[in-house]
Design a protein around this motif. Structure first.
Motif, PDB file in Angstrom:
ATOM      1  N   SER A  24      34.127  -8.598  29.062  1.00  0.00           N
ATOM      2  CA  SER A  24      33.013  -9.337  28.476  1.00  0.00           C
ATOM      3  C   SER A  24      31.964  -8.386  27.910  1.00  0.00           C
ATOM      4  O   SER A  24      31.565  -8.505  26.753  1.00  0.00           O
ATOM      5  N   GLN A  56      32.413  -6.456  24.563  1.00  0.00           N
ATOM      6  CA  GLN A  56      32.265  -7.196  23.312  1.00  0.00           C
ATOM      7  C   GLN A  56      30.838  -7.121  22.765  1.00  0.00           C
ATOM      8  O   GLN A  56      30.604  -7.491  21.618  1.00  0.00           O
ATOM      9  N   ARG A  82      29.465 -14.355  30.077  1.00  0.00           N
ATOM     10  CA  ARG A  82      30.589 -14.299  31.015  1.00  0.00           C
ATOM     11  C   ARG A  82      31.099 -15.703  31.339  1.00  0.00           C
ATOM     12  O   ARG A  82      32.308 -15.909  31.523  1.00  0.00           O
ATOM     13  N   TYR A 110      33.205 -16.550  28.472  1.00  0.00           N
ATOM     14  CA  TYR A 110      34.483 -15.845  28.597  1.00  0.00           C
ATOM     15  C   TYR A 110      35.424 -16.607  29.514  1.00  0.00           C
ATOM     16  O   TYR A 110      36.619 -16.781  29.208  1.00  0.00           O
ATOM     17  N   GLU A 145      41.195 -15.854  25.485  1.00  0.00           N
ATOM     18  CA  GLU A 145      40.755 -14.531  25.926  1.00  0.00           C
ATOM     19  C   GLU A 145      41.766 -14.032  26.948  1.00  0.00           C
ATOM     20  O   GLU A 145      42.439 -14.819  27.626  1.00  0.00           O
ATOM     21  N   THR A 148      38.786 -11.125  19.329  1.00  0.00           N
ATOM     22  CA  THR A 148      37.619 -11.675  20.024  1.00  0.00           C
ATOM     23  C   THR A 148      36.357 -11.329  19.237  1.00  0.00           C
ATOM     24  O   THR A 148      36.323 -10.350  18.492  1.00  0.00           O
TER      25      THR A 148
END
Length: 361
Positions: free
Chosen positions: A78, A81, A105, A108, A117, A128
């Motif tokens: 996470s 990104q 998160r 995610y 994901e 992503t």
């Protein structure tokens, strides 16, 4: 978000926890198994098992996601990104940034549940998004929250409850949350992935949402100059969704994620309730939208069943909020065209994700 159990003592623990308050063992979230794990005898001690903590945990105590020990990246799936973070030396920015990362998160988790994901980048079914969390700087242009070419930008002022409420009131919005912002913007990201190279899906999109080739800049000016049409609740999930087909998709996508998370949580707590109709009371038992997880849920629910359960759950949720003197937690009434759009979002997400789809019947 469902709750978890400490794998050491069995006590109730939560998604963002770093330590079990009962046995004091350290906890970390495994993004591959999507579960909270006991990782050490005490908070701050050495980790047991094939993991290490994300660097943002070590440096800022701002993340509880675990990283596979042999992963060359210091950051979890996470946090890696996030390309830009605000200046953490500015008072308040560290907390705002940590709050935003926590919301990301949670996003995610939902995307991973949908198969969009994956904890190991080499196994990820799709690209992503990347994120920039920026602050307004005096003398410079204000930071605009939005998406462009795979990049999601968020003004960190949205992490301030007072500022977010001011903006929600100013824009006459019934609902405005950090998680809602991220769900909306990631909807734009997935539109760019799903539709340009899928002519049948794009044609169906245009039938439901409209022609996205309509000039976006002109649509934006018209929306803020004239507002939404008076009959917007009959066709759209929100007034902002009327602005342009892209925004209609992003708003509907966000509501789809709202629904999936709401039902997973309700099913985890084995929620069951009766609502009095014109005849006998109708009993609703919430089911996990991602498939059977208990003996009580032996079959995978159809999306029509999930919609019915979601609307019933939101009614109970809003009634509970009103009993406490609070505004509705889910201040939306979904028309038949909106439900059809949600079904389409579900079909597309199921087809694109790596998880087995729920029937759209």
């Amino acid at each position: 978000m469902k709750t978890f159990q400490c794998t050491q003592c069995g006590s109730l623990v939560f998604f963002n926890d770093l330590v079990c308050v009962t046995c004091r063992h350290a906890l970390g979230f495994d993004p591959e198994a999507l579960s909270l794990q006991t990782v050490g005898p005490e908070e701050g001690g050495d980790i047991d098992g094939p993991w290490r903590f994300c660097r943002n945990h070590a440096d800022h105590q701002a993340c509880n996601f675990l990283v596979v020990a042999d992963d060359p990246d210091d950051y979890c799936v996470s946090c890696r990104q996030t390309r830009v973070i605000p200046n953490l030396e500015v008072p308040g920015n560290r907390l705002r940034w940590a709050i935003i990362e926590h919301a990301k998160r949670r996003l995610y988790y939902t995307l991973a549940k949908l198969g969009l994901e994956n904890a190991r980048s080499s196994d990820a079914p799709l690209p992503t998004p990347v994120y920039e969390f920026r602050e307004d700087v005096p003398g410079e242009e204000p930071v605009m929250t939005g998406h462009a070419n795979g990049l999601i930008t968020l003004n960190i002022a949205e992490a301030d409850d007072t500022e977010r409420t001011r903006r929600r009131t100013h824009l006459h919005e019934p609902y405005r949350t950090l998680l809602g912002h991220l769900r909306h913007e990631v909807g734009h990201f997935y539109w760019d992935l799903f539709f340009p190279n899928d002519s049948p899906a794009l044609e169906r999109f245009r039938q439901l949402f409209g022609d996205e080739r309509t000039d976006y800049g002109q649509a934006l000016q018209r929306h803020y100059a004239s507002g939404p049409p008076a009959d917007w609740p009959a066709h759209h999930v929100s007034s902002y969704a009327t602005m342009h087909p892209w925004e209609d998709w992003a708003e509907t996508w966000a509501h789809y994620l709202h629904l999936m998370d709401l039902l997973e949580t309700a099913a985890h707590f084995q929620m069951q309730f009766s609502l009095q109709g014109p005849g006998e009371a109708v009993t609703t038992r919430c089911q996990d939208p991602y498939g059977p997880t208990t003996d009580a849920q032996t079959a995978q629910p159809t999306f029509a069943e999930l919609l019915s359960q979601g609307m019933a759950t939101s009614l109970v949720l809003n009634s509970l909020n009103r009993s406490l003197g609070q505004d509705d937690a889910y201040p939306f009434a979904l028309s038949t065209p909106v439900l059809e759009k949600l079904g389409f979002v579900h079909e597309v997400a199921s087809r694109q994700g790596a998880k087995p789809p729920v029937s759209a019947a």
